[in-house]
Design an enzyme around this catalytic site. Structure first.
Site, PDB file in Angstrom:
ATOM      1  N   GLU A 190       0.802  -1.214   0.000  1.00 50.19           N
ATOM      2  CA  GLU A 190       0.000   0.000   0.000  1.00 50.19           C
ATOM      3  C   GLU A 190       0.848   1.284   0.000  1.00 50.19           C
ATOM      4  OE1 GLU A 190      -3.147   1.950   3.211  1.00 50.19           O
ATOM      5  OE2 GLU A 190      -2.662  -0.158   3.316  1.00 50.19           O
ATOM      6  N   SER A 222      -9.127   7.002   6.063  1.00 48.38           N
ATOM      7  CA  SER A 222      -9.887   6.688   7.279  1.00 48.38           C
ATOM      8  C   SER A 222      -9.003   6.985   8.487  1.00 48.38           C
ATOM      9  CB  SER A 222     -10.272   5.213   7.305  1.00 48.38           C
ATOM     10  OG  SER A 222     -10.779   4.796   6.078  1.00 48.38           O
ATOM     11  N   SER A 224      -1.450   8.282   7.908  1.00 51.84           N
ATOM     12  CA  SER A 224      -0.068   7.805   7.875  1.00 51.84           C
ATOM     13  C   SER A 224       0.839   8.948   7.480  1.00 51.84           C
ATOM     14  CB  SER A 224       0.108   6.689   6.832  1.00 51.84           C
ATOM     15  OG  SER A 224      -0.299   5.455   7.363  1.00 51.84           O
ATOM     16  N   ARG A 229       7.626   4.939   6.962  1.00 56.66           N
ATOM     17  CA  ARG A 229       6.457   5.442   7.688  1.00 56.66           C
ATOM     18  C   ARG A 229       6.932   5.787   9.083  1.00 56.66           C
ATOM     19  NH1 ARG A 229       2.238   4.263  11.255  1.00 56.66           N
ATOM     20  NH2 ARG A 229       0.151   4.890  10.541  1.00 56.66           N
TER      21      ARG A 229
HETATM   22  P1  ADP Z   1      -9.236   4.709   2.893  1.00 53.54           P
HETATM   23  O1  ADP Z   1      -8.258   4.115   1.937  1.00 53.54           O
HETATM   24  O2  ADP Z   1      -8.914   4.463   4.324  1.00 53.54           O
HETATM   25  O3  ADP Z   1     -10.651   4.377   2.549  1.00 53.54           O
HETATM   26  P2  ADP Z   1      -9.419   7.397   1.674  1.00 53.54           P
HETATM   27  O4  ADP Z   1      -8.193   8.140   1.274  1.00 53.54           O
HETATM   28  O5  ADP Z   1     -10.252   6.844   0.578  1.00 53.54           O
HETATM   29  O6  ADP Z   1      -9.019   6.299   2.740  1.00 53.54           O
HETATM   30  O7  ADP Z   1     -10.276   8.386   2.566  1.00 53.54           O
HETATM   31  C1  ADP Z   1     -11.414   7.993   3.291  1.00 53.54           C
HETATM   32  C2  ADP Z   1     -11.989   9.226   3.975  1.00 53.54           C
HETATM   33  O8  ADP Z   1     -12.344  10.185   2.980  1.00 53.54           O
HETATM   34  C3  ADP Z   1     -13.249   9.004   4.766  1.00 53.54           C
HETATM   35  O9  ADP Z   1     -12.952   8.646   6.107  1.00 53.54           O
HETATM   36  C4  ADP Z   1     -13.943  10.362   4.702  1.00 53.54           C
HETATM   37  O10 ADP Z   1     -13.473  11.207   5.727  1.00 53.54           O
HETATM   38  C5  ADP Z   1     -13.459  10.950   3.386  1.00 53.54           C
HETATM   39  N1  ADP Z   1     -14.414  10.894   2.261  1.00 53.54           N
HETATM   40  C6  ADP Z   1     -14.376  11.711   1.176  1.00 53.54           C
HETATM   41  N2  ADP Z   1     -15.356  11.442   0.319  1.00 53.54           N
HETATM   42  C7  ADP Z   1     -16.069  10.418   0.834  1.00 53.54           C
HETATM   43  C8  ADP Z   1     -17.223   9.692   0.401  1.00 53.54           C
HETATM   44  N3  ADP Z   1     -17.874   9.985  -0.741  1.00 53.54           N
HETATM   45  N4  ADP Z   1     -17.665   8.677   1.177  1.00 53.54           N
HETATM   46  C9  ADP Z   1     -17.041   8.362   2.325  1.00 53.54           C
HETATM   47  N5  ADP Z   1     -15.958   9.020   2.794  1.00 53.54           N
HETATM   48  C10 ADP Z   1     -15.459  10.050   2.071  1.00 53.54           C
END
Ligand code: ADP
Length: 383
Positions: A136, A207, A210, A222
Site C-alpha cells: 500500500e 480513514s 499515515s 512510515r
Molecule cells: P481509505 O483508503 O482508508 O478508505 P481514503 O483516502 O479513501 O481512505 O479516505 C477515506 C476518507 O475520505 C473518509 O474517512 C472520509 O473522511 C473521506 N471521504 C471523502 N469522500 C467520501 C465519500 N464519498 N464517502 C465516504 N468518505 C469520504
C-alpha cells in the site's frame, strides 16, 4: 514483468478502509500496437460500460474531472479513468463484475490496500482470476510520483490560506523537467528550478492517517500516524450532527463556526498569550466550550461539524509538522480523500504549517487526492 505479456486492459484497485478506488488505463494507441483481436474486443466492452457512464450501480462514481489523457504508462499511450465506491459495497462489486462478464476479460488487475488482502479469496474464487497484490505505501509513493511527473498542474499550495478575500490556490511545479525557465507563473513566483524534490513528507489522510518521509526513489519510511483522521471526523459528525454522508458533514462544517464550541486562548486569557507566541484565536481546548447545558443551548450542529473538522485538521497538522521538523524536511504533501471537497481542512493545514514553522515549512496539495495508491499499484506492475 514484460508489459507486452500483460493482457489489456489494466486496472489498479486500492481497497481502503472506507473507499475503494479503481483506476482504469484505456489504451488509445491501437494503431501502433498489435493488440490481439480478443484484447480489442475486451477493451471495447469494458470501455463502453465504464466510459459511457458516470455512475455505476447505486454507489459507484467516476470522477470525470480527474481524467488524464495522453498518459504514457509503460510505453503505452492512454487515458486514466478514476472511479470510486464505498468499500462496504465490495461484495456487490465483485458480483457486478461477474454478472457483466468482465472477469475473464480484464486479466490484469493490480490490487492494494487492506481490502486486497481481506477480499482476495472472495474475488479470486468468484471471478476465477488472480489479483496482483502490491504494498500500500509503496503504491502510494509511486502513484504520487507518477502523476506529478505526468501532469504538471497536479500540485498546488495556498497563498493567504485563512484570509477569505486574499486566499488563492497556486500551482507548484513538481518537476522542472516539464517546466521551461520562461514559464511565466514560475518566474513570477520566484520558485527555484527544482520544484518538489527529495526529501519530502507525505501525510495521507484516509480513514486513518499515515505520515511518511520520502528520501529518494523507492526510499521511504512510515514514521508516524494517527487514528484521528477521516473516519474519526465522519464518525463524530454522524453522532453529533446526524450527518448521513461525508458531503453532508462538509456542507454543515462550511456553514458552522467552531468558536461556539472550542475554547480559545482568548476565552481563557481575555487576550493572546503573547509571551509564548499563542495568539488569542488559537484553539486551547477542542470542544472545551460546551461542557455545561447552558453553553450548549446556542450551539448549532453546523458549529459542531466545524469543530470536528478543525480539531481533526489541526491535530494532523501538528503531527505532520513534528515529523517535518524532526527529519529536517521542508515540504509536506497532503493527500487522501479526507481532503476531497474539503478546502477548509486544506486551508487550516496550510495555515498551521506556515504559522507554526514561521514560514519554513510548506504545505502542498495534490489534485488526485485519494487515487495515488490505485495508480501506483498499476504503474508498479506494468513497470
Ligand atoms: P481509505 O483508503 O482508508 O478508505 P481514503 O483516502 O479513501 O481512505 O479516505 C477515506 C476518507 O475520505 C473518509 O474517512 C472520509 O473522511 C473521506 N471521504 C471523502 N469522500 C467520501 C465519500 N464519498 N464517502 C465516504 N468518505 C469520504
Amino acid at each position: 514483468s514484460n508489459f507486452n505479456e500483460l493482457p489489456m486492459p489494466w486496472f489498479g484497485l486500492d481497497i481502503g478502509g472506507t473507499l475503494t478506488k479503481l483506476v482504469y488505463f484505456e489504451p488509445t494507441d491501437h494503431g501502433e500496437y498489435m493488440d490481439t483481436q480478443e484484447e480489442l474486443l475486451r477493451g471495447k466492452t469494458i470501455r463502453h460500460y465504464l466510459v459511457h457512464n458516470k455512475a455505476y450501480g447505486e454507489t459507484g462514481i467516476r470522477d470525470e474531472h480527474l481524467q488524464l489523457d495522453e498518459v504514457i504508462m509503460n510505453g503505452r499511450i492512454g487515458t486514466l479513468h478514476f472511479i470510486r465506491f464505498p468499500t462496504d459495497r465490495m461484495i456487490p462489486f465483485i458480483q457486478l463484475v461477474k454478472s457483466k462478464g468482465f472477469a475473464q476479460m480484464s486479466s490484469t488487475v493490480c490490487a492494494t490496500g487492506g481490502g486486497a488482502i481481506k477480499y482476495a479469496r472472495e474475488a479470486e474464487l468468484e471471478l476465477a482470476m488472480q489479483l496482483h497484490k502490491a504494498d500500500e505505501l509503496e503504491s502510494l509513493i509511486s502513484g504520487i510520483e507518477f502523476i506529478a511527473e505526468n501532469y504538471p498542474d497536479e500540485c498546488y499550495y495556498y497563498d493567504n490560506p485563512l484570509d477569505d478575500e486574499k486566499c488563492r490556490q497556486v500551482i507548484w511545479r513538481w518537476s522542472s523537467a516539464r517546466c521551461s525557465s520562461t514559464d511565466e507563473q514560475y518566474q513570477r513566483e520566484g520558485r527555484n528550478e527544482s520544484g518538489l524534490q527529495y526529501p519530502y513528507v507525505v501525510c495521507n489522510i484516509g480513514s486513518g492517517v499515515s505520515v511518511l518521509v520520502v528520501r529518494g526513489h523507492n526510499e521511504f519510511e512510515r514514521v508516524s500516524g494517527s487514528s484521528i483522521g477521516g473516519g474519526f471526523f465522519q464518525g463524530l459528525c454522524s453522532l453529533l450532527c446526524n450527518s448521513q454522508s461525508f458531503e453532508d458533514s462538509i456542507e454543515l462544517a462550511t456553514r458552522g463556526d467552531n468558536r461556539n464550541v472550542d475554547k480559545l486562548v482568548g476565552d481563557i486569557y481575555g487576550c493572546g498569550y503573547e509571551s509564548i507566541g499563542l495568539p488569542s484565536d488559537t484553539v486551547a481546548a477542542s470542544f472545551g466550550k460546551i461542557s455545561s447545558p447552558q453553553d450548549r443551548e446556542n450551539v448549532r450542529v453546523e458549529d459542531l461539524a466545524r469543530s470536528a473538522l478543525v480539531t481533526t485538521a489541526n491535530n494532523i497538522g501538528s503531527i505532520a509538522l513534528n515529523v517535518a521538523k524532526q527529519h529536517g524536511v521542508e515540504r509536506i504533501v497532503f493527500v487522501g480523500n479526507f481532503l476531497r471537497v474539503n478546502p477548509i481542512a486544506a486551508r487550516h493545514l496550510a495555515n498551521a504549517m506556515n504559522f507554526w514553522s514561521k514560514g519554513s515549512k510548506k504545505a502542498l496539495f495534490l489534485k488526485h487526492e485519494g487515487y495515488f495508491g490505485a495508480v501506483g499499484c498499476l504503474d508498479k506492475l506494468v513497470d
